[in-house]
Motif scaffolding. Structure first.
Motif, mmCIF file in Angstrom:
data_model
loop_
_atom_site.group_PDB
_atom_site.id
_atom_site.type_symbol
_atom_site.label_atom_id
_atom_site.label_comp_id
_atom_site.label_asym_id
_atom_site.label_seq_id
_atom_site.Cartn_x
_atom_site.Cartn_y
_atom_site.Cartn_z
ATOM 1 N N ALA A 150 0.746 -1.255 0.637
ATOM 2 C CA ALA A 150 -0.128 -0.015 0.111
ATOM 3 C C ALA A 150 0.945 1.340 0.314
ATOM 4 O O ALA A 150 0.597 2.720 -0.673
ATOM 5 C CB ALA A 150 -0.871 0.004 1.836
ATOM 6 N N ASP A 151 1.907 0.779 0.936
ATOM 7 C CA ASP A 151 2.955 2.796 1.015
ATOM 8 C C ASP A 151 4.137 2.906 0.135
ATOM 9 O O ASP A 151 4.556 3.920 -0.118
ATOM 10 C CB ASP A 151 3.440 2.340 2.235
ATOM 11 C CG ASP A 151 2.067 1.993 3.524
ATOM 12 O OD1 ASP A 151 1.683 2.876 2.744
ATOM 13 O OD2 ASP A 151 2.740 2.615 4.725
ATOM 14 N N GLN A 152 4.520 2.125 -0.886
ATOM 15 C CA GLN A 152 5.458 1.541 -1.866
ATOM 16 C C GLN A 152 4.415 2.008 -3.572
ATOM 17 O O GLN A 152 3.916 0.989 -3.799
ATOM 18 C CB GLN A 152 6.460 0.355 -2.185
ATOM 19 C CG GLN A 152 6.955 0.695 -0.873
ATOM 20 C CD GLN A 152 8.066 -0.652 -0.499
ATOM 21 O OE1 GLN A 152 8.784 -0.036 -1.425
ATOM 22 N NE2 GLN A 152 7.928 -1.144 -0.241
ATOM 23 N N ARG A 153 5.011 3.243 -4.692
ATOM 24 C CA ARG A 153 4.454 2.990 -6.078
ATOM 25 C C ARG A 153 4.809 1.811 -6.625
ATOM 26 O O ARG A 153 4.171 1.225 -7.213
ATOM 27 C CB ARG A 153 4.778 3.829 -6.932
ATOM 28 C CG ARG A 153 4.044 5.313 -6.177
ATOM 29 C CD ARG A 153 4.213 6.282 -7.288
ATOM 30 N NE ARG A 153 5.472 6.778 -7.326
ATOM 31 C CZ ARG A 153 6.593 7.455 -6.968
ATOM 32 N NH1 ARG A 153 6.711 7.790 -5.800
ATOM 33 N NH2 ARG A 153 7.701 7.906 -7.635
ATOM 34 N N MET A 154 5.787 1.111 -6.203
ATOM 35 C CA MET A 154 6.098 -0.271 -6.602
ATOM 36 C C MET A 154 6.627 -1.210 -5.404
ATOM 37 O O MET A 154 8.414 -0.612 -5.352
ATOM 38 C CB MET A 154 7.453 -0.194 -7.469
ATOM 39 C CG MET A 154 7.909 -0.627 -8.466
ATOM 40 S SD MET A 154 8.472 -0.535 -10.405
ATOM 41 C CE MET A 154 9.654 0.291 -10.533
ATOM 42 N N PRO A 155 6.271 -1.968 -5.382
ATOM 43 C CA PRO A 155 6.672 -3.010 -4.020
ATOM 44 C C PRO A 155 8.195 -3.343 -4.626
ATOM 45 O O PRO A 155 8.732 -3.916 -5.710
ATOM 46 C CB PRO A 155 6.316 -4.428 -3.675
ATOM 47 C CG PRO A 155 4.294 -3.569 -3.508
ATOM 48 C CD PRO A 155 5.214 -2.443 -5.415
#
Length: 400
Positions: A235-240
């Motif tokens: 949820a917190d990263q544009r690209m995990p």
């Protein structure tokens, strides 16, 4: 194989699928700034984790830019477009209230040298742990104080802001990686880890706005309850970011080095991450990957690399950062697995994997990512390594 347990033991011993109206492109568009095209998660990128051939990362202290220039020339010649560079936290910040100007200047030099060679930089911060060794600042708190202690939090903020001022003028910075697998060095309940990660993303966005900041954990948080929850990581990263090693994840328990659990590990972990995200159209970055299977010949390692990346491309993995650029000089004391992981030897000879890397980079770099369309299964019902591996094996259709 539990990587944290190994490290502790060692230390003790010494084209995209687009929804109608282009909604996917809008959903994953990076902020409107000059870096936008470089940070596009819908275009493939190929890079490496940089391991300096001369004096390893001890070079931050024993400074000589000439060998670094030679390394960067060789890396660029392999077709890489970015490097992940590893800061050693106690070298840069030996006191909670002071960051070394000399080391900040050396970082400034490295990023400038990279820019001259059209190489972008992902800069790690709290390292922490690297190649099986701990690098802890003198003010380190040995418990989960890393995530909650005011002394630690204030020191972390000072470090990030100083780094941000050093890097802000460079046009070739991708962003910050919070550290090198922070959870292998400092662990905490996921509630503390997730809260710290959210705070750190806010801080990094403030220090270097508009760039791509990530938290490159090892495989453990995706397989078990370990410091950060998968829900927060997606949820917190544009690209995990995923770190994929057949040896460390335990893939070798379920088949040989060229069997699906190994050569399709990147593809399977991307599917696992997207199951937690609830969408096939979540960009994923293979931030570290290699086999760490010491029995493989150089030719077999190259074969694995080719198969693994092709499978991951088919599963819509966006960016690839191979571990690592150069073999480690054997005069240093490291785990034997560390000495032969490079695309090049310590003296700069390109290995078979290096040639394959160049072919892959030249073929796919800049091409549009094609996300899969198959319906994803729900995430594993239990958050354990065994349950997660059953999920992966089912997804692969592989009977161990």
């Amino acid at each position: 194989m539990d990587r944290r347990r190994f490290i502790a033991t060692s230390a003790a011993a010494g084209a995209a699928v687009v929804a109608p109206g282009g909604s996917i492109a809008r959903a994953f568009a990076v902020p409107d700034n000059p870096a936008s095209s470089r940070l596009d998660p819908l275009r493939h990128r190929f890079g490496v984790n940089y391991t300096p051939s001369h004096n390893w990362w001890f070079c931050w202290n024993d400074w000589n830019p000439d060998p670094i220039k030679r390394d960067l020339d060789a890396i660029a010649a392999l077709g890489a477009d970015h490097l992940r560079i590893l800061l050693i936290w106690p070298f840069f910040q030996p006191n909670p209230k002071w960051v070394s100007p000399a080391h900040l200047d050396r970082l400034d030099q490295v990023v400038s040298l990279m820019g001259e060679r059209h190489l972008d930089a992902l800069v790690t911060v709290f390292t922490g742990q690297l190649s099986g060794w701990y690098f802890l600042p003198s003010f380190n708190r040995l418990s989960n104080g890393f995530f909650t202690d005011r002394v630690m939090l204030d020191a972390q903020e000072l470090f990030v802001r100083k780094l941000g001022r050093t890097l802000a003028s460079h046009q070739n910075v991708i962003g910050f990686d919070m550290g090198n697998e922070i959870n292998t060095c400092w662990s905490a309940p996921t509630s503390d880890g997730d809260a710290w990660m959210a705070r750190m993303f806010r801080l990094m966005d403030s220090a270097l706005p508009g760039l791509l900041h990530v938290n490159g954990v090892d495989h453990q948080p995706w397989f078990a309850n370990d410091t950060f929850s998968p829900k927060a990581l997606v949820a917190d990263q544009r690209m995990p970011v995923m770190h994929c090693y057949p040896f460390w994840t335990g893939a070798v328990k379920y088949g040989g080095a060229m069997d699906p659990p190994s050569v399709k590990l990147l593809a399977a972990m991307a599917a696992l991450i997207r199951s937690y995200a609830g969408t096939q159209q979540k960009p994923v970055w293979a931030g570290e990957f290699n086999t760490c299977i010491k029995e493989l010949s150089d030719e077999q390692q190259a074969e694995w690399l080719e198969k693994a990346v092709h499978a991951a491309i088919g599963e819509g993995v966006s960016w690839f950062s191979y571990w690592d650029s150069h073999d480690v000089d054997r005069r240093f004391d490291f785990n034997p697995l560390e000495y032969t992981l490079g695309l090049m030897t310590n003296d700069g000879r390109v290995k078979p994997a290096g040639r394959v890397f160049k072919e892959l980079a030249d073929t796919y770099r800049g091409k549009q990512v094609v996300f899969p369309t198959a319906v994803l299964p729900q995430p594993p019902s239990q958050k354990t390594p065994d349950a997660t591996w059953r999920w992966i094996l089912d997804w692969l259709g592989w009977k161990a």
